[in-house]
Write an enzyme that holds these catalytic residues in place. Structure first.
Site, PDB file in Angstrom:
ATOM      1  N   HIS A 168      -1.199  -1.910 -15.564  1.00 50.33           N
ATOM      2  CA  HIS A 168      -1.968  -3.158 -15.637  1.00 50.33           C
ATOM      3  C   HIS A 168      -3.193  -3.090 -16.547  1.00 50.33           C
ATOM      4  O   HIS A 168      -3.445  -4.030 -17.297  1.00 50.33           O
ATOM      5  CB  HIS A 168      -2.404  -3.594 -14.237  1.00 50.33           C
ATOM      6  N   GLU A 225       4.617  -8.420 -14.152  1.00 49.86           N
ATOM      7  CA  GLU A 225       5.101  -7.171 -13.534  1.00 49.86           C
ATOM      8  C   GLU A 225       6.379  -6.651 -14.204  1.00 49.86           C
ATOM      9  O   GLU A 225       6.520  -5.453 -14.413  1.00 49.86           O
ATOM     10  CB  GLU A 225       5.370  -7.358 -12.033  1.00 49.86           C
ATOM     11  N   HIS A 274       0.465   3.296 -11.631  1.00 52.93           N
ATOM     12  CA  HIS A 274       0.963   1.927 -11.846  1.00 52.93           C
ATOM     13  C   HIS A 274      -0.188   0.960 -12.154  1.00 52.93           C
ATOM     14  O   HIS A 274      -0.140   0.194 -13.115  1.00 52.93           O
ATOM     15  CB  HIS A 274       1.736   1.443 -10.619  1.00 52.93           C
ATOM     16  N   SER A 320       5.065   1.407 -16.144  1.00 55.44           N
ATOM     17  CA  SER A 320       4.523   2.532 -15.361  1.00 55.44           C
ATOM     18  C   SER A 320       5.617   3.320 -14.673  1.00 55.44           C
ATOM     19  O   SER A 320       5.331   4.264 -13.939  1.00 55.44           O
ATOM     20  CB  SER A 320       3.534   2.013 -14.313  1.00 55.44           C
TER      21      SER A 320
HETATM   22 FE   LIG Z   1       1.568  -4.317 -10.151  1.00 51.24          FE
END
Ligand SMILES: [Fe+2]
Length: 294
Positions: free
Chosen positions: A167, A208, A162, A227
């Site tokens: 990110h 997010e 993730h 993700s």
């Molecule tokens: Fe995150």
């Protein structure tokens, strides 16, 4: 990094300097003593790390490198279909390894020349003010462990897949990196807990779990969607709402389920104008007013 406390396994430092990660009984790795020992050791790296020093290398098994290889190969197929052009461009620029888990120090080394961002290791939950605040300085707090090998496409916690796939690929693009920095500056500017939570909810529903139009197509740029092997196939069927600061800042979410309410930007420029503009100028008073009028 996800933001909610209940999602992170508690981390306890012992008197002898060792660190214990308290996995819940429902965690896929709960009954695996070898995995748990590795989780403790990896959390210890973050607890003992000092900013400015290189991030110590985490120990991963061959099986864990295979999990990374398998998951990112499957995600890449989905990204080609569902990720925004800028996210894909970021991924192309960053050039993460495809057949082994990169160390966080290596991720920093790839990212810093592109947008100035560096990774910091996190043992578990980082307090909101610190997690967001350091974004303004170009630091991103990241967990370092990987999910348990028994369930490669599932994780109850934000793991290195993730943090890095979701990110870092976005942080490798100048325009997304600028938005992360603005979120950090906003978190630094506000004093009240209510205002900080409001700023963090805008982050949640954008960086997010944000989606945006690209021509006629709905694409994802949020790290949580990009993700998640399951969520990336589902986001187009969720309740999609127009980008609205007050709505995002006052909508509750449940981190333990797929996000069923998503906010859609009409373009990256629209996201920059509305959300970047908000983070650039917001303060306790303007957020209090938004909350009062809600
Ligand atoms: Fe995150």
């Amino acid at each position: 990094m996800f933001e909610e406390a209940q999602y992170f396994a508690p981390v306890a430092a012992q008197d002898d300097g060792s660190v214990v990660v308290e996995l819940a009984a429902s965690h896929p790795g709960f009954a695996d003593p070898v995995y748990r020992a590795r989780r403790n050791a990896i959390a210890g790296l973050a607890v003992h790390h000092r900013r400015g020093e290189p991030i110590p290398a985490a120990e991963y098994t061959e099986l864990e490198h295979e999990i990374w290889t398998l998951v990112i190969r499957e995600l890449a197929v989905k990204h080609a279909k569902y990720a925004t052009a800028e996210y894909l461009e970021g991924a192309e620029r960053l050039g993460l390894p495809e057949t082994r888990i990169p160390q966080l120090e290596e991720v920093s080394g790839l990212l810093e020349p592109l947008t100035g961002f560096r990774y910091l290791p996190a043992a578990g939950l980082v307090p909101l003010r610190d997690f967001y605040g350091v974004l303004a300085d170009g630091y991103f707090h990241s967990t370092q462990y990987i999910r348990h090998h028994s369930v490669p496409f599932y994780t109850p916690e934000p793991d290195v897949i993730h943090e890095v796939i979701g990110h870092a690929n976005a942080l490798a693009h100048d325009r997304y990196a600028a938005l992360y920095r603005l979120a950090g500056a906003a978190a630094r500017r506000v004093d009240s807990e209510e205002a900080l939570e409001f700023v963090s909810k805008i982050f949640w529903f954008t960086l997010e779990f944000g989606v945006m139009l690209e021509g006629p197509e709905l694409k994802a740029y949020g790290a949580g969607i990009l993700s998640s092997y399951g969520e990336i196939e589902e986001f187009r069927g969720m309740s999609i709402r127009p980008l609205d600061i007050r709505a995002m800042g006052t909508t509750d979410y449940d981190i333990t389920r797929y996000q069923d309410v998503l906010f859609r930007a009409e373009s990256l420029q629209h996201l920059e104008d509305v959300v970047g503009g908000f983070w650039e100028n917001c303060d306790d008073d303007s957020i209090a007013k938004l909350l009062t009028d809600a």
